[in-house]
Design a protein around this motif. Sequence first.
Motif, PDB file in Angstrom:
ATOM      1  N   MET A 189      45.771  37.751  33.591  1.00 31.96           N
ATOM      2  CA  MET A 189      47.117  38.318  33.578  1.00 31.96           C
ATOM      3  C   MET A 189      47.827  38.043  34.888  1.00 31.96           C
ATOM      4  N   LEU A 195      42.954  43.511  38.715  1.00 35.04           N
ATOM      5  CA  LEU A 195      41.584  43.486  38.224  1.00 35.04           C
ATOM      6  C   LEU A 195      41.046  42.060  38.316  1.00 35.04           C
ATOM      7  N   PRO A 196      39.725  41.885  38.393  1.00 35.23           N
ATOM      8  CA  PRO A 196      39.173  40.540  38.472  1.00 35.23           C
ATOM      9  C   PRO A 196      39.661  39.667  37.309  1.00 35.23           C
ATOM     10  N   GLY A 197      39.992  38.423  37.612  1.00 31.18           N
ATOM     11  CA  GLY A 197      40.462  37.517  36.575  1.00 31.18           C
ATOM     12  C   GLY A 197      41.979  37.409  36.530  1.00 31.18           C
ATOM     13  N   ASP A 198      42.687  38.344  37.184  1.00 34.05           N
ATOM     14  CA  ASP A 198      44.144  38.240  37.283  1.00 34.05           C
ATOM     15  C   ASP A 198      44.490  37.132  38.274  1.00 34.05           C
ATOM     16  N   ARG A 234      40.432  34.697  45.769  1.00 36.01           N
ATOM     17  CA  ARG A 234      39.619  33.484  45.772  1.00 36.01           C
ATOM     18  C   ARG A 234      40.466  32.359  45.214  1.00 36.01           C
ATOM     19  N   GLU A 266      40.874  29.034  43.376  1.00 37.06           N
ATOM     20  CA  GLU A 266      40.210  28.076  42.516  1.00 37.06           C
ATOM     21  C   GLU A 266      41.162  26.904  42.346  1.00 37.06           C
ATOM     22  N   ARG A 305      44.895  28.001  40.915  1.00 39.04           N
ATOM     23  CA  ARG A 305      45.515  29.288  41.189  1.00 39.04           C
ATOM     24  C   ARG A 305      44.686  30.119  42.156  1.00 39.04           C
ATOM     25  N   TYR A 312      42.892  33.548  42.320  1.00 39.87           N
ATOM     26  CA  TYR A 312      42.418  34.581  41.407  1.00 39.87           C
ATOM     27  C   TYR A 312      41.953  35.821  42.168  1.00 39.87           C
ATOM     28  N   THR A 352      39.291  38.860  42.636  1.00 39.76           N
ATOM     29  CA  THR A 352      37.871  39.058  42.327  1.00 39.76           C
ATOM     30  C   THR A 352      37.434  40.515  42.387  1.00 39.76           C
ATOM     31  N   LYS A 353      38.301  41.394  42.911  1.00 39.42           N
ATOM     32  CA  LYS A 353      37.910  42.806  43.017  1.00 39.42           C
ATOM     33  C   LYS A 353      39.009  43.697  42.461  1.00 39.42           C
ATOM     34  N   PRO A 354      38.644  44.847  41.890  1.00 40.61           N
ATOM     35  CA  PRO A 354      39.689  45.749  41.414  1.00 40.61           C
ATOM     36  C   PRO A 354      40.287  46.531  42.582  1.00 40.61           C
ATOM     37  N   VAL A 393      44.283  47.376  44.839  1.00 40.34           N
ATOM     38  CA  VAL A 393      45.724  47.187  44.983  1.00 40.34           C
ATOM     39  C   VAL A 393      45.964  45.943  45.832  1.00 40.34           C
ATOM     40  N   LYS A 448      27.243  34.130  54.560  1.00 39.13           N
ATOM     41  CA  LYS A 448      26.419  34.503  53.421  1.00 39.13           C
ATOM     42  C   LYS A 448      25.076  33.779  53.408  1.00 39.13           C
TER      43      LYS A 448
END
Lengths: 218, 236
Positions: free
Chosen positions: B1, B10-13, B34, B36, B39, B41, B43-45, B47, B128
């Motif tokens: 979205m 939310l993740p994926g927006d 993140r 990609e 776009r 994107y 990754t965390k829910p 604000v 990491k």
Amino acid sequence: MEIEDENNFKLRPMKCELNYLSRSDGSAILAQGETVVLVSVNGPLDIKSTSQSIEKATLEVLFCTKGGKPSVADRFKENIIRQTCETAILGCLYPRTGISLTIQELEDFGGLLTCTVNCACLALLNSGIAMRHMVAAVCCAVSEEGNLVLEPSYTQVQSASALLYFVFDSRERNLVTGFTEGSFSENTYEEALARCRLASDVVFDFYRDIVKQYSDVI
Amino acid sequence: MKISIGDVVLPGDYCEEISQVAEKSKVIIGPGLRKEVDRVYITKPGVLKKRNPGTFWVDSYQKRYVPSRGENVIGVVVQKAGDIFRVEIGGSITAALSYLSFEGATKKNRPEVQVGDVVYAKMLVASKDMEPELVCVDSHGKKGRLGVLSDGFVFKCSLNLIRKILNPNCPLLETLKNEWPFEVAAGMNGRIWIKANSMRETIAVGNAILGAEYLNDEEIRSMCNNIAAILAGHVS
């Protein structure tokens, strides 16, 4: 075959509480109809070196039934949930670590697996682990007369000739996981897939509502 | 979205505003974002926030610490291994703290650090793929406020609460410091160290901090006054 209005979905009412457990990194309790599941997420944490993966986080799923006795069916559920969540989590950000997902079944009145997948997704959201996308599971039953029933109730599950489970991602509504029980025709499958895909929007909207409610407070 | 700045995400927006700004100038994408192929994107829910000219991040709820460079953390020394100390900081693995990274430390003159000591240190290396590394000095070799924290009391809380109380606009510590004397150190890994004159006062500070998690500025002020009144013995 009876065809309903495509925009009129009656999923079972969903109720959720995030951060239900105080000690775990993320947790959620979700009720879909009368089916209730509690999921706790811990991680990324240290795990023994034999199960570490150098390129991504290892996901460990533990499913506890209400009775407490482990069975082969539980291992099957754990596998489905693990594979589903692995696609959703950005494991490459946490190499050589483990993420553990503990699931406790509280009530099972049909659709336990969809409830578990949805609850696991909510718990992962609460834990703040980076995710590629969210997942939403929807279940569909084929009744004896051949009608499709979305999110069947306990009695409908018992009398159904086939059960179809689908899990979708939140980006393109692509199919992440799909598995079926019983016999059905190819057309039924296509129809069930299309309906469940539309119904997954309801689940994603529910996630957004929940996170909105909590983001005001947290 | 598709979403925009200030929304609950939310993740994926994905956010097109970031890509638009990126076409004209440099942008910095922080936690929860993140890039990609095409776009940016989420990754965390949480604000989606923006600071001009081009810094974006997602303010999300989290309890588990993931090390990141330059943050001040509070850890517990769990092992002395040759010339390094292993420090437990709440991440997936322990962090390394060299005995030479203390003020005035040389090979002859080792710092006095025991297993079980609480240290306030800065994250020097946090990747990491590598073990995190801590230091207790700045780049001038001065310790500043870093080093071993003696006495006091340590407790854990969510990472959001740390960010909240460290925010310069947060009235919590401003109000409390006028009421009674105490020392406090907040680690970005969700740990807080408090030292006050008595146990009563230590607990009062701890309760005030933990109680502030879900309150707004006005409520925090009244809570602080309440606690101060109870502590002073006006209310029993």
